[in-house]
Design a protein around this motif. Structure first.
Motif, PDB file in Angstrom:
ATOM      1  N   ASP A  40       0.795  -1.229   0.000  1.00 15.21           N
ATOM      2  CA  ASP A  40       0.000   0.000   0.000  1.00 15.21           C
ATOM      3  C   ASP A  40       0.832   1.285   0.000  1.00 15.21           C
ATOM      4  O   ASP A  40       0.529   2.201  -0.766  1.00 15.21           O
ATOM      5  CB  ASP A  40      -0.965   0.028   1.188  1.00 15.21           C
ATOM      6  N   LEU A  44       0.451   4.145  -2.909  1.00 17.29           N
ATOM      7  CA  LEU A  44       0.159   5.555  -2.648  1.00 17.29           C
ATOM      8  C   LEU A  44       1.227   6.460  -3.265  1.00 17.29           C
ATOM      9  O   LEU A  44       0.896   7.506  -3.844  1.00 17.29           O
ATOM     10  CB  LEU A  44       0.055   5.811  -1.145  1.00 17.29           C
ATOM     11  N   MET A  62      -5.746   0.610   3.979  1.00 13.58           N
ATOM     12  CA  MET A  62      -5.436   1.820   3.216  1.00 13.58           C
ATOM     13  C   MET A  62      -5.587   3.101   4.033  1.00 13.58           C
ATOM     14  O   MET A  62      -4.719   3.985   3.944  1.00 13.58           O
ATOM     15  CB  MET A  62      -6.274   1.880   1.937  1.00 13.58           C
ATOM     16  N   PHE A  66      -2.585   5.651   4.314  1.00 14.67           N
ATOM     17  CA  PHE A  66      -2.795   7.002   3.798  1.00 14.67           C
ATOM     18  C   PHE A  66      -2.409   8.039   4.854  1.00 14.67           C
ATOM     19  O   PHE A  66      -1.712   9.013   4.555  1.00 14.67           O
ATOM     20  CB  PHE A  66      -4.258   7.163   3.370  1.00 14.67           C
ATOM     21  N   SER A  76      -0.938  13.794  -1.526  1.00 12.90           N
ATOM     22  CA  SER A  76      -1.637  12.775  -2.299  1.00 12.90           C
ATOM     23  C   SER A  76      -2.741  13.421  -3.122  1.00 12.90           C
ATOM     24  O   SER A  76      -3.418  14.333  -2.646  1.00 12.90           O
ATOM     25  CB  SER A  76      -2.252  11.743  -1.353  1.00 12.90           C
ATOM     26  N   VAL A  79      -7.678   9.561  -2.161  1.00  9.18           N
ATOM     27  CA  VAL A  79      -8.073   8.155  -2.199  1.00  9.18           C
ATOM     28  C   VAL A  79      -9.590   8.088  -2.101  1.00  9.18           C
ATOM     29  O   VAL A  79     -10.191   8.747  -1.253  1.00  9.18           O
ATOM     30  CB  VAL A  79      -7.439   7.348  -1.034  1.00  9.18           C
ATOM     31  N   ASN A 109      -5.210  15.211  -0.777  1.00  7.35           N
ATOM     32  CA  ASN A 109      -4.950  14.863   0.632  1.00  7.35           C
ATOM     33  C   ASN A 109      -6.208  14.468   1.404  1.00  7.35           C
ATOM     34  O   ASN A 109      -6.262  14.599   2.625  1.00  7.35           O
ATOM     35  CB  ASN A 109      -4.209  15.999   1.352  1.00  7.35           C
ATOM     36  N   ILE A 111      -9.260  11.338   1.947  1.00  9.01           N
ATOM     37  CA  ILE A 111      -9.681   9.959   1.737  1.00  9.01           C
ATOM     38  C   ILE A 111     -11.179   9.926   2.022  1.00  9.01           C
ATOM     39  O   ILE A 111     -11.628  10.386   3.069  1.00  9.01           O
ATOM     40  CB  ILE A 111      -8.880   8.963   2.618  1.00  9.01           C
TER      41      ILE A 111
END
Length: 117
Positions: A40, A44, A62, A66, A76, A79, A109, A111
């Motif tokens: 993972d 990422l 995840m 994350f 990021s 997600v 950034n 999720i």
């Protein structure tokens, strides 16, 4: 432009359905990205390097990875977590809507679980 990367655990029918519905969508499959067996944290990092929102079914590990990824000072594209019980057609609709009606920076950034509230 919003671009996606499928995690290795994501139902391939979701990617295929999105691309069938919207051929212009930039949705890289896990197979195309050779993600089978990739941990993972590396997935990422690959998603971030490619500026792609990661789409995954992995609600178990995840979110933790994350959080660690962001705490390490990384950024990021985001997600999106898709419940495995969500019908494939509904997942496709949600992802196509996100692609068509939002800006990639809205997900940075973050999720989130789909369907979105």
């Amino acid at each position: 432009m919003t671009r996606f990367l499928a995690d290795a655990d994501l139902n391939e029918g979701i990617v295929a359905g999105c691309l069938r519905r919207e051929p212009e969508m930039d949705f890289l499959s896990a197979n195309e990205a050779d993600l089978e067996g990739v941990p993972d944290p590396e997935v990422l990092a690959l998603a971030a390097a490619g500026d792609r929102i990661l789409v995954s079914h992995d609600f178990h590990t995840m979110p933790r990875h994350f959080g660690n990824f962001l705490q390490a000072g990384n950024s990021s594209p985001g997600v999106l977590l898709v419940p495995q019980r969500l019908p494939v057609g509904e997942a496709i609709e949600e992802l196509v809507l996100i692609w068509a009606a939002s800006d990639a920076d809205e997900w940075r950034n973050r999720i989130l679980r789909i369907p979105l509230p």
